[in-house]
Design a protein around this motif. Structure first.
Motif, PDB file in Angstrom:
ATOM      1  N   PHE A  40       0.913  -1.281  -0.071  1.00 32.09           N
ATOM      2  CA  PHE A  40       0.070  -0.123   0.014  1.00 32.09           C
ATOM      3  C   PHE A  40       1.010   1.264   0.064  1.00 32.09           C
ATOM      4  CE2 PHE A  40      -2.364  -3.560   1.614  1.00 32.09           C
ATOM      5  CZ  PHE A  40      -3.605  -3.160   1.050  1.00 32.09           C
ATOM      6  N   LEU A  41       0.364   2.204  -0.444  1.00 27.85           N
ATOM      7  CA  LEU A  41       1.133   3.460  -0.620  1.00 27.85           C
ATOM      8  C   LEU A  41       1.255   4.026   0.971  1.00 27.85           C
ATOM      9  CD1 LEU A  41      -0.043   5.500  -3.697  1.00 27.85           C
ATOM     10  CD2 LEU A  41       2.217   4.611  -3.208  1.00 27.85           C
ATOM     11  N   ARG A  42       2.284   4.331   1.368  1.00 30.52           N
ATOM     12  CA  ARG A  42       2.496   5.099   2.566  1.00 30.52           C
ATOM     13  C   ARG A  42       2.866   6.508   2.237  1.00 30.52           C
ATOM     14  NH1 ARG A  42      -0.240   1.984   4.881  1.00 30.52           N
ATOM     15  NH2 ARG A  42       0.239  -0.271   5.195  1.00 30.52           N
ATOM     16  N   GLU A  43       2.000   7.532   2.466  1.00 32.75           N
ATOM     17  CA  GLU A  43       2.455   8.710   2.211  1.00 32.75           C
ATOM     18  C   GLU A  43       2.334   9.488   3.609  1.00 32.75           C
ATOM     19  OE1 GLU A  43       1.689   9.574  -2.555  1.00 32.75           O
ATOM     20  OE2 GLU A  43       0.053   9.395  -1.290  1.00 32.75           O
ATOM     21  N   LYS A  44       2.903  10.540   3.857  1.00 31.03           N
ATOM     22  CA  LYS A  44       2.881  11.397   5.047  1.00 31.03           C
ATOM     23  C   LYS A  44       1.677  11.702   5.597  1.00 31.03           C
ATOM     24  CE  LYS A  44       6.840  14.295   6.732  1.00 31.03           C
ATOM     25  NZ  LYS A  44       7.475  15.541   6.259  1.00 31.03           N
ATOM     26  N   TYR A  45       0.763  12.399   4.680  1.00 30.55           N
ATOM     27  CA  TYR A  45      -0.434  12.827   5.084  1.00 30.55           C
ATOM     28  C   TYR A  45      -1.784  11.952   4.739  1.00 30.55           C
ATOM     29  CZ  TYR A  45       2.461  16.709   5.645  1.00 30.55           C
ATOM     30  OH  TYR A  45       3.662  17.561   6.215  1.00 30.55           O
ATOM     31  N   ARG A  46      -1.134  10.434   4.052  1.00 29.51           N
ATOM     32  CA  ARG A  46      -2.148   9.652   3.594  1.00 29.51           C
ATOM     33  C   ARG A  46      -1.930   8.358   4.414  1.00 29.51           C
ATOM     34  NH1 ARG A  46      -3.008   9.129  -2.388  1.00 29.51           N
ATOM     35  NH2 ARG A  46      -4.910   7.845  -1.935  1.00 29.51           N
ATOM     36  N   PRO A  47      -2.120   8.240   5.587  1.00 33.95           N
ATOM     37  CA  PRO A  47      -1.548   7.059   6.305  1.00 33.95           C
ATOM     38  C   PRO A  47      -2.072   5.788   5.578  1.00 33.95           C
ATOM     39  CG  PRO A  47      -2.922   8.262   7.697  1.00 33.95           C
ATOM     40  CD  PRO A  47      -2.575   9.217   6.674  1.00 33.95           C
ATOM     41  N   LYS A  48      -3.395   5.705   5.051  1.00 34.06           N
ATOM     42  CA  LYS A  48      -3.894   4.603   4.438  1.00 34.06           C
ATOM     43  C   LYS A  48      -4.060   4.828   2.841  1.00 34.06           C
ATOM     44  CE  LYS A  48      -6.147   1.304   7.006  1.00 34.06           C
ATOM     45  NZ  LYS A  48      -7.402   0.816   7.238  1.00 34.06           N
ATOM     46  N   GLY A  49      -2.949   4.873   1.978  1.00 33.59           N
ATOM     47  CA  GLY A  49      -2.931   5.077   0.630  1.00 33.59           C
ATOM     48  C   GLY A  49      -3.412   3.745  -0.006  1.00 33.59           C
ATOM     49  N   GLY A  50      -3.867   3.947  -1.321  1.00 36.81           N
ATOM     50  CA  GLY A  50      -4.249   2.866  -2.288  1.00 36.81           C
ATOM     51  C   GLY A  50      -3.113   1.602  -2.419  1.00 36.81           C
ATOM     52  N   PRO A  51      -3.606   0.583  -2.804  1.00 39.16           N
ATOM     53  CA  PRO A  51      -3.170  -0.567  -3.217  1.00 39.16           C
ATOM     54  C   PRO A  51      -1.868  -0.433  -4.145  1.00 39.16           C
ATOM     55  CG  PRO A  51      -5.057  -1.080  -4.276  1.00 39.16           C
ATOM     56  CD  PRO A  51      -5.139   0.414  -3.489  1.00 39.16           C
ATOM     57  N   ALA A  52      -0.741  -0.703  -3.860  1.00 36.33           N
ATOM     58  CA  ALA A  52       0.546  -0.273  -4.695  1.00 36.33           C
ATOM     59  C   ALA A  52       1.483  -1.577  -4.913  1.00 36.33           C
ATOM     60  CB  ALA A  52       1.216   0.643  -4.303  1.00 36.33           C
ATOM     61  N   GLY A  53       0.829  -2.879  -4.969  1.00 32.02           N
ATOM     62  CA  GLY A  53       1.821  -4.138  -5.045  1.00 32.02           C
ATOM     63  C   GLY A  53       1.920  -4.390  -6.646  1.00 32.02           C
ATOM     64  N   GLY A  54       3.256  -4.138  -6.997  1.00 34.32           N
ATOM     65  CA  GLY A  54       3.430  -4.447  -8.481  1.00 34.32           C
ATOM     66  C   GLY A  54       3.310  -5.718  -8.872  1.00 34.32           C
ATOM     67  N   ASP A  55       3.280  -6.127 -10.291  1.00 36.27           N
ATOM     68  CA  ASP A  55       3.455  -7.509 -10.821  1.00 36.27           C
ATOM     69  C   ASP A  55       4.618  -8.136 -10.781  1.00 36.27           C
ATOM     70  OD1 ASP A  55       0.772  -6.652 -11.534  1.00 36.27           O
ATOM     71  OD2 ASP A  55       1.383  -6.463 -13.588  1.00 36.27           O
ATOM     72  N   GLY A  56       4.649  -9.333 -10.690  1.00 37.86           N
ATOM     73  CA  GLY A  56       5.907 -10.314 -11.008  1.00 37.86           C
ATOM     74  C   GLY A  56       6.405 -10.113 -12.264  1.00 37.86           C
ATOM     75  N   GLY A  57       7.575 -10.558 -12.448  1.00 34.62           N
ATOM     76  CA  GLY A  57       8.396 -10.548 -13.943  1.00 34.62           C
ATOM     77  C   GLY A  57       7.955 -11.863 -14.376  1.00 34.62           C
ATOM     78  N   LYS A  58       7.953 -11.894 -15.768  1.00 36.72           N
ATOM     79  CA  LYS A  58       7.887 -13.345 -16.109  1.00 36.72           C
ATOM     80  C   LYS A  58       9.003 -14.201 -16.265  1.00 36.72           C
ATOM     81  CE  LYS A  58       7.514 -15.067 -21.111  1.00 36.72           C
ATOM     82  NZ  LYS A  58       8.755 -15.590 -20.864  1.00 36.72           N
ATOM     83  N   GLY A  59       8.834 -15.542 -15.995  1.00 34.57           N
ATOM     84  CA  GLY A  59      10.019 -16.216 -16.047  1.00 34.57           C
ATOM     85  C   GLY A  59      10.666 -16.443 -17.221  1.00 34.57           C
ATOM     86  N   GLY A  60      11.965 -16.760 -17.745  1.00 30.45           N
ATOM     87  CA  GLY A  60      12.664 -16.772 -18.620  1.00 30.45           C
ATOM     88  C   GLY A  60      12.307 -18.116 -19.736  1.00 30.45           C
ATOM     89  N   ASP A  61      12.455 -18.206 -20.837  1.00 20.86           N
ATOM     90  CA  ASP A  61      12.014 -19.222 -21.749  1.00 20.86           C
ATOM     91  C   ASP A  61      13.448 -20.163 -21.915  1.00 20.86           C
ATOM     92  OD1 ASP A  61       9.555 -18.208 -22.092  1.00 20.86           O
ATOM     93  OD2 ASP A  61      10.166 -17.246 -23.910  1.00 20.86           O
ATOM     94  N   VAL A  62      13.227 -21.284 -22.259  1.00 19.37           N
ATOM     95  CA  VAL A  62      14.505 -22.153 -22.601  1.00 19.37           C
ATOM     96  C   VAL A  62      14.325 -22.148 -24.388  1.00 19.37           C
ATOM     97  CG1 VAL A  62      15.793 -24.141 -22.701  1.00 19.37           C
ATOM     98  CG2 VAL A  62      14.633 -23.525 -20.530  1.00 19.37           C
ATOM     99  N   ILE A  63      15.540 -21.363 -24.811  1.00 19.42           N
ATOM    100  CA  ILE A  63      15.211 -21.588 -26.288  1.00 19.42           C
ATOM    101  C   ILE A  63      16.701 -22.243 -26.973  1.00 19.42           C
ATOM    102  CG2 ILE A  63      15.298 -19.824 -28.041  1.00 19.42           C
ATOM    103  CD1 ILE A  63      14.293 -17.617 -26.242  1.00 19.42           C
TER     104      ILE A  63
END
Ligand SMILES: Nc1nc2c(ncn2[C@@H]2O[C@H](COP(=O)(O)OP(=O)(O)OP(=O)(O)O)[C@@H](O)[C@H]2O)c(=O)[nH]1
Ligand SMILES: [Mg+2]
Length: 343
Positions: A24-47
């Motif tokens: 979650f966003l943690r900002e000085k004047y907004r103790p309860k910010g919105g959700p801010a979890g990013g996506d995981g990266g894709k796994g590599g392919d075997v080529i």
């Protein structure tokens, strides 16, 4: 040429996708910010990637497991995890790839640079930032990253000769093959000793290897079935060039030139395309030529016709190192020309 099929079984696995983050966003004047979890990266392919600088599947006899990198997990502040790196595996041109369980052909790598994804990496999980809705503005869950694909695959390689040795029976083609490579073909002082093609790998060093094919001798009227006929010429149809072996042991007048021309007529009658392949001339048995001045005349003759000319003794080894370098140079020259045409 069954015995030249190389075959290995290896395990391949794509990287796992990174998990999505819950943050979650943690900002000085907004103790309860919105959700801010990013996506995981894709796994590599075997080529798998086809390369003409490899000629065997030997590397795979020792290392059997190939696993691409995992994606990194997502982070706070909507930062996405890094994608895992693809794992590139180089295999020789001519490798057929099969699923070990089903036997199904996954791909047939026939061209330089051709690629084949054999195990896809897993998708990254989405972070909680993606799941916010008007009714749930602070979701506390995120997706897990998916697993990468995994399977056992079979690599099969049918060796394709780079160079074909042609010439009359008894010219010393098999002896030459045994000098240039570690092959141990049958050698004897009578014509038609070689009945089926022999292959050998010439190694100048680790990176410079050539596959050489020694085939039965040709004679005049082979196209009419004389001698062993000319059917076996199909074994050298996919070579890059031919090394034309002529016997120069105590010859008279134009004998080697006549032999050379007779063989070329037979090549032409078999296939004009084969006859047009580049050739280099290998004058063999110079140890048994008493008048060496004859050699320079021959050399002059062939060079004027535009052929590279090498004088050797497959028996004593004289001139063999120069021939090896010459074969490699010719091979590189043709390969570079071909790849320039492709791109
Ligand atoms: N003196 C001499 N003899 C050689 C040389 N190279 C090969 N020979 C001999 O020539 C004969 C024929 O050699 P091979 O290598 O079997 O000839 P080939 O061209 O493979 O013959 P086919 O398989 O019948 O077409 C053998 O007796 C060899 O020992 C050489 O450089 N000098
Ligand atoms: Mg032979």
């Amino acid at each position: 040429m069954e015995k030249f099929v190389d075959r290995v079984k290896i395990f391949v696995k794509g990287g796992k996708g990174g998990d999505g983050a819950v943050a979650f966003l943690r900002e000085k004047y907004r103790p309860k910010g919105g959700p801010a979890g990013g996506d995981g990266g894709k796994g590599g392919d075997v080529i798998l990637v086809a390369t003409s600088s490899k000629h065997t599947l030997l590397d795979f006899k020792y290392k059997k497991h190939y696993i691409a990198q995992n994606g990194e997990p997502g982070k706070g502040k909507k930062m996405h995890g890094k994608d895992g790196e693809d794992l590139i595996i180089y295999v020789p041109v001519g490798t057929v790839v099969k699923d070990a369980q089903t036997g199904e052909v996954i791909c047939d790598l026939v061209k330089e640079g051709q690629k084949c994804i054999v195990a896809k990496g897993g998708k990254g999980g989405r972070g909680n930032a993606r799941f916010a809705t008007p009714t749930n503005q602070a979701p506390t869950y995120a997706e897990k990253g998916q697993k990468g694909e995994e399977r056992w695959i079979i690599l099969e390689l049918k060796l394709i000769a780079d160079v074909g040795l042609v010439g009359f029976p008894n010219a010393g083609k098999s002896t030459l093959l045994s000098r240039l490579t570690r092959a141990k073909p049958k050698i004897a002082d009578y014509p038609f000793t070689t009945l089926s093609p022999n292959l050998g790998v010439m190694e100048l060093d680790w990176e410079r290897r050539l596959v050489i094919a020694d085939i039965p001798g040709l004679i005049e009227d082979a196209h009419k079935g004389a001698g062993l006929g000319h059917e076996f010429l199909r074994h050298i149809e996919r070579t890059k060039f031919l090394a034309h072996v002529i016997d120069v042991s105590d010859f008279r007048e134009r004998e080697p030139v006549q032999a050379f021309e007779a063989i070329n007529r037979e090549l032409e009658l078999y296939s004009p395309k084969l006859a047009q392949k580049p050739q280099i001339v290998v004058a063999n048995k110079i140890d048994a030529l008493s008048d060496r001045s004859l050699l320079s005349e021959l050399e002059k003759y062939f060079k004027e016709k535009g052929y590279e000319f090498y004088a050797v003794s497959a028996l004593t080894g004289e001139g063999i190192e120069e021939l090896k370098e010459g074969l490699w140079k010719k091979y590189e020259e043709i390969r570079d020309k071909e790849s320039a045409q492709v791109t």
